[in-house]
Design a protein around this motif. Structure first.
Motif, short mmCIF file in Angstrom:
data_model
loop_
_atom_site.label_atom_id
_atom_site.label_comp_id
_atom_site.label_asym_id
_atom_site.label_seq_id
_atom_site.Cartn_x
_atom_site.Cartn_y
_atom_site.Cartn_z
N THR A 17 0.93 -1.43 -0.10
CA THR A 17 -0.04 0.00 0.00
C THR A 17 0.83 1.10 0.08
OG1 THR A 17 -1.91 -1.13 1.24
CG2 THR A 17 -1.73 1.24 1.36
N LEU A 18 1.60 1.08 0.91
CA LEU A 18 2.78 2.28 1.04
C LEU A 18 4.29 1.78 0.71
CD1 LEU A 18 1.49 4.03 4.33
CD2 LEU A 18 0.93 4.68 2.10
N ALA A 19 4.54 0.48 0.86
CA ALA A 19 5.84 -0.05 0.72
C ALA A 19 5.90 -1.09 -0.40
CB ALA A 19 6.57 -0.29 1.91
N ASP A 20 6.68 -1.10 -1.08
CA ASP A 20 6.61 -2.03 -2.45
C ASP A 20 7.40 -3.17 -1.80
OD1 ASP A 20 6.97 -3.48 -4.50
OD2 ASP A 20 7.57 -1.98 -5.88
N THR A 21 6.92 -4.49 -1.71
CA THR A 21 7.37 -5.58 -1.03
C THR A 21 8.12 -6.60 -2.27
OG1 THR A 21 5.54 -6.97 -1.06
CG2 THR A 21 5.96 -5.50 0.97
N ALA A 22 7.89 -6.16 -3.76
CA ALA A 22 8.15 -7.06 -4.33
C ALA A 22 9.93 -7.65 -4.39
CB ALA A 22 8.22 -6.37 -5.94
N HIS A 23 10.72 -6.74 -3.90
CA HIS A 23 12.13 -7.30 -3.83
C HIS A 23 12.12 -8.23 -2.86
CE1 HIS A 23 13.41 -5.33 0.00
NE2 HIS A 23 12.26 -4.61 -0.12
N ARG A 24 11.34 -8.45 -1.79
CA ARG A 24 11.40 -9.55 -0.93
C ARG A 24 10.50 -10.59 -0.75
NH1 ARG A 24 8.45 -7.46 4.29
NH2 ARG A 24 7.71 -5.41 3.78
N GLN A 25 9.78 -10.76 -1.68
CA GLN A 25 8.83 -11.83 -2.22
C GLN A 25 9.58 -13.10 -2.27
OE1 GLN A 25 5.31 -11.62 -2.23
NE2 GLN A 25 5.92 -9.65 -1.42
N ARG A 26 10.86 -12.98 -2.66
CA ARG A 26 11.52 -14.40 -2.71
C ARG A 26 11.74 -15.24 -1.44
NH1 ARG A 26 15.26 -10.15 -2.28
NH2 ARG A 26 16.97 -10.53 -0.81
N PHE A 27 11.52 -14.51 -0.24
CA PHE A 27 11.55 -15.03 0.78
C PHE A 27 10.30 -15.97 1.29
CE2 PHE A 27 14.65 -11.41 1.47
CZ PHE A 27 15.69 -12.14 1.66
N LEU A 28 9.18 -15.68 0.60
CA LEU A 28 8.01 -16.43 0.67
C LEU A 28 7.87 -17.77 -0.26
CD1 LEU A 28 5.47 -13.46 1.53
CD2 LEU A 28 7.02 -14.78 3.11
N GLU A 29 8.35 -17.49 -1.19
CA GLU A 29 8.41 -18.45 -2.42
C GLU A 29 9.40 -19.78 -2.12
OE1 GLU A 29 9.65 -16.13 -5.67
OE2 GLU A 29 7.74 -15.03 -5.58
N ARG A 30 9.95 -19.75 -0.88
CA ARG A 30 10.51 -20.90 -0.25
C ARG A 30 9.76 -21.77 0.76
NH1 ARG A 30 15.66 -17.44 1.76
NH2 ARG A 30 16.51 -16.54 0.04
N SER A 31 10.22 -22.88 0.77
CA SER A 31 9.43 -23.99 1.82
C SER A 31 10.65 -24.57 2.50
CB SER A 31 8.88 -24.93 0.95
OG SER A 31 8.25 -25.75 1.73
N PRO A 32 10.43 -23.96 3.93
CA PRO A 32 9.81 -23.27 4.34
C PRO A 32 9.97 -21.82 4.20
CG PRO A 32 11.08 -23.72 6.14
CD PRO A 32 11.55 -24.48 4.68
N ARG A 33 8.82 -20.93 4.37
CA ARG A 33 9.05 -19.57 4.09
C ARG A 33 9.98 -18.90 5.20
NH1 ARG A 33 4.76 -18.80 0.80
NH2 ARG A 33 2.70 -20.01 1.29
N ASP A 34 10.61 -17.97 4.71
CA ASP A 34 11.88 -17.44 5.43
C ASP A 34 11.29 -15.98 5.94
OD1 ASP A 34 14.18 -16.23 6.58
OD2 ASP A 34 15.33 -16.18 4.78
N TRP A 35 10.39 -16.03 7.17
CA TRP A 35 10.05 -14.77 7.74
C TRP A 35 10.99 -14.02 8.12
CZ3 TRP A 35 5.51 -13.93 6.10
CH2 TRP A 35 4.55 -14.74 5.62
N ASP A 36 11.89 -14.36 8.67
CA ASP A 36 13.11 -13.49 9.20
C ASP A 36 13.63 -12.60 8.21
OD1 ASP A 36 12.45 -14.48 12.02
OD2 ASP A 36 14.14 -15.90 11.80
N GLY A 37 14.06 -13.31 7.13
CA GLY A 37 14.48 -12.77 6.00
C GLY A 37 13.38 -11.74 5.46
N PHE A 38 12.15 -12.22 5.21
CA PHE A 38 11.09 -11.19 4.73
C PHE A 38 11.33 -10.02 5.31
CE2 PHE A 38 6.90 -9.98 4.37
CZ PHE A 38 6.42 -9.89 3.01
N PHE A 39 10.88 -10.13 6.87
CA PHE A 39 10.83 -8.78 7.62
C PHE A 39 12.18 -8.05 7.71
CE2 PHE A 39 7.22 -11.31 9.09
CZ PHE A 39 6.06 -10.15 8.78
#
Length: 163
Positions: A17-39
């Motif tokens: 909405t205010l912040a473009d998260t596209a550059h960090r979507q890669r952390f959610l495409e892994r299994s398991p998701r890398d929440w620490d990396g995402f945030f």
């Protein structure tokens, strides 16, 4: 604005909405998701011009409130990002670190609580389900459609209660 205690509230989501998260979507495409990396990558989010302009325009008549599904542990980075974008100061409501409920439940709960004492002029959010539930509850909603939808982020918001 002379009396901010009486001004209506304009409530803004952050991610996509205010912040473009596209550059960090890669952390959610892994299994398991890398929440620490995402945030951890959130401070590098580019601002979304449409969302930033809407905040600045809304601030002329409203008190700004930020309502995010980000966990509380991200507060310092989030506040620094908001300040770096030159956005108005405002209360920031974040998810408890252990809260895994869907975003539409947590956000609607906070909106209803805020509405008990203040007029909410608008909610601006990219999450379709958050927007639908808020609209159904009687809130005026602007759906942020200025980024490409992300299936992993939608799953994170609604099924995993992560953002």
């Amino acid at each position: 604005m002379t009396d901010s205690a009486k001004a209506p509230l304009a409530v803004f989501d952050l991610d996509n909405t205010l912040a473009d998260t596209a550059h960090r979507q890669r952390f959610l495409e892994r299994s398991p998701r890398d929440w620490d990396g995402f945030f951890a990558a959130a401070p590098e989010d580019p601002p979304l011009p449409q969302g930033i302009a809407l905040v600045l325009e809304s601030a002329e008549e409203c008190e700004i409130v930020y309502l995010t599904g980000r966990p509380e542990r991200c507060r310092r980075d989030t506040l620094a990002w908001l300040a770096a974008q030159g956005l108005p100061e405002g209360r920031v409501y974040m998810r408890r670190n252990d809260d895994r409920r869907p975003a539409r439940r947590t956000k609607l709960e906070i909106l209803k609580r805020l509405a008990r004492t203040r007029e909410i002029r608008v909610l601006v959010d990219d999450d379709e389900l958050v927007c639908e539930d808020a609209r159904r509850a009687g809130f005026t909603v602007v759906r942020a459609r200025w980024t490409a939808p992300s299936a992993p982020l939608e799953v994170a918001q609604e099924q995993e209660g992560r953002t």
